[in-house]
Scaffold this motif. Structure first.
Motif: not given
Length: 309
Positions: A31-36, A79-81
């Motif tokens: 999830l952190n890698l997705l945020r990045d 992903l919504g960001r």
């Protein structure tokens, strides 16, 4: 330009290992890698047109712990960001957590209302983000026993095919198979979907479009291992090869990634999976589209690549 990412497989769980017991999986870290990735994409100039999420957004572990809805919500919030649309392929891990009927009512259903392959509950659809450029999203689990009711015709058809090709007690085991892709965690394309796909490509040929196709499962043996291919990958390839318009096929599923340029000049790019990416690295990319080529700018485990057409 557009973003690409595959096999996030998020779960709020300690690191684990793959079915072989030797490849590390970073469930919580994904999830952190997705945020990045989302932060990097959000700063791209000019802005991206869209993002392709190639399937397996959350891990099957969530089904066992009763966390499927919560885990999916966390992924979709990140992903919504993004200020652009995200197009989702459905992979085997989606079906470990949700039925096909349920997935339609989640944020993973990116198919526009009224669009798509028309046959049953197939999730295939296409869109054109720019003049003479089209993206086709295929449903690689249209033929599958995952996510379907056991009394449905499609389930029975898929189980019959699977058992014909795989005599093992454990249908997830490719042991001893001549065609090791015939395992439960894979799937394939129904004839109805292939016919629809053929019509879409016919239209794109006539209008001189360039087409990028995406699906969770790879469809070329040189961009995959022998286990991770779609059941009837040859059928999908023969549709593509009977047209001029397809320039690239994007897939996930094989966490090692893969690439080949096939005999018809189609690039097959299988993206490395976020789930097996160590915390200090990453696995996502941005693809820049030009008149005569696409350039993949990869991050972390995904290498840069120029794909001419």
């Amino acid at each position: 330009s557009f973003g690409v990412i595959a096999d996030i497989q998020y779960a709020d769980a300690e690191d684990g290992y793959d079915f072989g017991g030797y490849r590390r999986r970073y469930y919580r870290q994904s999830l952190n890698l997705l945020r990045d990735a989302v932060e990097a994409w959000a700063t791209e100039r000019p802005p991206l047109a869209f993002v392709l999420q190639l399937g397996d957004s959350i891990d099957g572990l969530n089904a066992r712990s009763g966390e499927a809805e919560g885990a999916l919500e966390q992924v979709l919030v990140v992903l919504g960001r993004l200020p652009v649309p995200v197009h989702h392929a459905w992979g085997n891990h989606e079906f470990y957590n949700f039925s096909r009927a349920r997935l339609v009512h989640t944020g993973l259903n990116s198919r526009p209302a009224g669009a798509g392959a028309g046959a049953g509950d197939c999730q295939a659809y296409h869109f054109s983000p720019a003049t003479r450029f089209r993206v086709v999203v295929l449903d690689a689990y249209d033929l599958s026993i995952l996510g379907r009711e056991p009394d449905s015709p499609r389930y029975r058809e898929s189980l019959r095919l699977l058992q014909e090709k795989n005599p093992n007690d454990n249908l997830n085991s490719p042991a001893g198979l001549e065609e090791p892709r015939f395992v439960e965690f894979n799937g394939g394309f129904s004839q109805a979907q292939l016919d629809w796909f053929n019509e879409v490509l016919k239209f794109s040929d006539e209008h001189q479009e360039k087409v990028v196709v995406m699906g969770h499962l790879p469809i070329h043996p040189d961009a995959s291992d022998r286990v991770c291919l779609a059941w009837n990958y040859e059928d999908a390839l023969s549709v593509i090869h009977s047209h001029q318009c397809v320039v690239c096929f994007l897939a996930g599923h094989l966490h090692d990634g893969g690439y080949c340029l096939d005999s018809h000049g189609v690039h097959h790019l299988t993206l490395e999976g976020v789930i097996e990416t160590p915390p200090e690295s990453n696995a996502f990319g941005t693809i820049y589209v030009y008149e005569d080529k696409m350039i993949l700018k990869g991050r972390g485990r995904i290498s840069e690549r120029v794909m001419h057409f």
